[in-house]
Scaffold this motif. Structure first.
Motif, mmCIF file in Angstrom:
data_model
loop_
_atom_site.group_PDB
_atom_site.id
_atom_site.type_symbol
_atom_site.label_atom_id
_atom_site.label_comp_id
_atom_site.label_asym_id
_atom_site.label_seq_id
_atom_site.Cartn_x
_atom_site.Cartn_y
_atom_site.Cartn_z
ATOM 1 N N ALA A 25 1.278 6.668 12.965
ATOM 2 C CA ALA A 25 0.531 7.696 12.239
ATOM 3 C C ALA A 25 1.329 8.230 11.055
ATOM 4 O O ALA A 25 0.778 8.454 9.970
ATOM 5 C CB ALA A 25 0.175 8.832 13.196
ATOM 6 N N LEU A 26 2.618 8.417 11.230
ATOM 7 C CA LEU A 26 3.442 8.926 10.134
ATOM 8 C C LEU A 26 3.571 7.903 9.011
ATOM 9 O O LEU A 26 3.551 8.255 7.827
ATOM 10 C CB LEU A 26 4.821 9.319 10.658
ATOM 11 N N LEU A 27 3.698 6.635 9.357
ATOM 12 C CA LEU A 27 3.821 5.594 8.328
ATOM 13 C C LEU A 27 2.529 5.428 7.534
ATOM 14 O O LEU A 27 2.562 5.045 6.356
ATOM 15 C CB LEU A 27 4.208 4.268 8.977
ATOM 16 N N LEU A 28 1.394 5.710 8.162
ATOM 17 C CA LEU A 28 0.102 5.537 7.494
ATOM 18 C C LEU A 28 -0.455 6.835 6.920
ATOM 19 O O LEU A 28 -1.552 6.837 6.356
ATOM 20 C CB LEU A 28 -0.922 4.967 8.482
ATOM 21 N N ARG A 29 0.282 7.902 7.027
ATOM 22 C CA ARG A 29 -0.236 9.212 6.628
ATOM 23 C C ARG A 29 -0.690 9.216 5.173
ATOM 24 O O ARG A 29 0.036 8.818 4.270
ATOM 25 C CB ARG A 29 0.831 10.274 6.839
ATOM 26 N N GLY A 30 -1.916 9.660 4.953
ATOM 27 C CA GLY A 30 -2.456 9.783 3.613
ATOM 28 C C GLY A 30 -2.886 8.490 2.962
ATOM 29 O O GLY A 30 -3.195 8.482 1.771
ATOM 30 N N SER A 31 -2.948 7.389 3.716
ATOM 31 C CA SER A 31 -3.260 6.091 3.107
ATOM 32 C C SER A 31 -4.555 5.479 3.618
ATOM 33 O O SER A 31 -4.826 4.315 3.334
ATOM 34 C CB SER A 31 -2.103 5.109 3.366
ATOM 35 N N LEU A 32 -5.352 6.234 4.346
ATOM 36 C CA LEU A 32 -6.569 5.676 4.939
ATOM 37 C C LEU A 32 -7.800 6.434 4.449
ATOM 38 O O LEU A 32 -8.217 7.415 5.068
ATOM 39 C CB LEU A 32 -6.492 5.739 6.478
ATOM 40 N N PRO A 33 -8.404 5.984 3.348
ATOM 41 C CA PRO A 33 -9.601 6.671 2.859
ATOM 42 C C PRO A 33 -10.806 6.485 3.763
ATOM 43 O O PRO A 33 -11.727 7.291 3.751
ATOM 44 C CB PRO A 33 -9.837 6.041 1.483
ATOM 45 N N VAL A 34 -10.833 5.398 4.532
ATOM 46 C CA VAL A 34 -11.951 5.141 5.454
ATOM 47 C C VAL A 34 -11.370 4.610 6.762
ATOM 48 O O VAL A 34 -10.264 4.074 6.803
ATOM 49 C CB VAL A 34 -12.945 4.099 4.888
ATOM 50 N N GLY A 35 -12.154 4.779 7.840
ATOM 51 C CA GLY A 35 -11.799 4.169 9.114
ATOM 52 C C GLY A 35 -10.582 4.745 9.793
ATOM 53 O O GLY A 35 -9.916 4.050 10.572
ATOM 54 N N SER A 36 -10.281 6.030 9.550
ATOM 55 C CA SER A 36 -9.051 6.590 10.108
ATOM 56 C C SER A 36 -9.086 6.638 11.632
ATOM 57 O O SER A 36 -8.076 6.392 12.293
ATOM 58 C CB SER A 36 -8.801 7.992 9.543
ATOM 59 N N ARG A 37 -10.237 6.927 12.222
ATOM 60 C CA ARG A 37 -10.310 6.991 13.684
ATOM 61 C C ARG A 37 -10.190 5.598 14.303
ATOM 62 O O ARG A 37 -9.574 5.427 15.362
ATOM 63 C CB ARG A 37 -11.604 7.664 14.138
ATOM 64 N N ALA A 38 -10.770 4.602 13.669
ATOM 65 C CA ALA A 38 -10.647 3.237 14.177
ATOM 66 C C ALA A 38 -9.194 2.771 14.112
ATOM 67 O O ALA A 38 -8.688 2.140 15.048
ATOM 68 C CB ALA A 38 -11.540 2.301 13.364
#
Length: 231
Positions: free
Chosen positions: A163-176
């Motif tokens: 989650a920390l590595l991907l923080r702020g990089s998911l405009p769509v599909g964050s829950r998936a």
């Protein structure tokens, strides 16, 4: 003979934009170039940290005392299945397709669902191998909850790190994506339990070991996007 184009009336000409304010100019002056994500490097880092943590958990809890009595084919085969259950969802969650920054949220979600149900089915379909020092069953179903808790504890670091590595990089599909990270972490927890827990009861292995994947995926999907602002 060329003709000159008629001049546009002054009242119909495009208005000039107002000058930038001093505050906006100051903010623009502070902008710095941002290094792009390096997904494969992040995946390697996540995998390394997660495996070290899982190994530390196993060392703290001790390996199963029937380990030397188990068939190597069964031990290695199921262990590789758990390892694949960790790597694949993490890959889909961390590494976007070539030429785009958008996440692979559909394959990530499919891998999370497949792991959540697949490892439970695997526990029922393939009877765990046992030795003379194996435990055939637990006296009460609730006693097996300890394995579920330890598996989820093992999943915690991979989930938080992803989650920390991907923080702020998911405009769509964050829950998936969060569900995939949880399923990957849960599979790592299942691998740790595979090497730690000597119980060979089918119901225990299917629901308490395999169930770690689904529980971790569900909790991650519910909590991680809100807590870490993946979007």
């Amino acid at each position: 003979m060329s003709q000159e184009l008629p001049q546009m009336p002054a009242d119909l000409q495009a208005p000039r934009p107002p000058p930038l304010s001093a505050t906006l100019e100051a903010e623009l002056g502070k902008l710095q170039p941002v290094a792009p994500r390096q997904p494969m490097r992040q995946l390697a880092l996540l995998s390394l940290v997660s495996l070290i943590y899982a190994a530390a958990m196993l060392a703290m809890l001790a390996t199963r005392h029937d380990l030397g009595e188990l068939p190597m084919v069964w031990l290695a085969g199921v262990g590789l299945a758990w390892l694949a259950g960790f790597v694949l969802p993490m890959y889909f969650a961390m590494v976007p397709p070539d030429g785009t920054v958008l996440p692979r949220w559909k394959p990530a979600l499919i891998s999370a669902l497949a792991g959540s149900f697949g490892f439970v089915v695997l526990g029922f379909a393939i009877h765990p191998a046992s030795g003379t020092h194996s435990v055939a069953s637990v006296e009460h179903f609730t006693q097996g909850l300890g394995c579920l808790k330890m598996g989820c504890a093992t999943a915690l670091v991979p989930i938080v790190a992803g989650a920390l590595l991907l923080r702020g990089s998911l405009p769509v599909g964050s829950r998936a994506i969060a569900a995939a990270i949880g399923a990957g972490g849960g599979s790592l927890g299942g691998l740790m339990l595979h090497l730690h827990c000597p119980v060979t009861d089918t119901l225990h292995v299917a629901l308490m070991h395999g169930g770690v994947v689904g529980v971790a995926a569900l909790l991650s999907a519910l909590l991680v996007p809100r807590a870490t602002d993946l979007r």
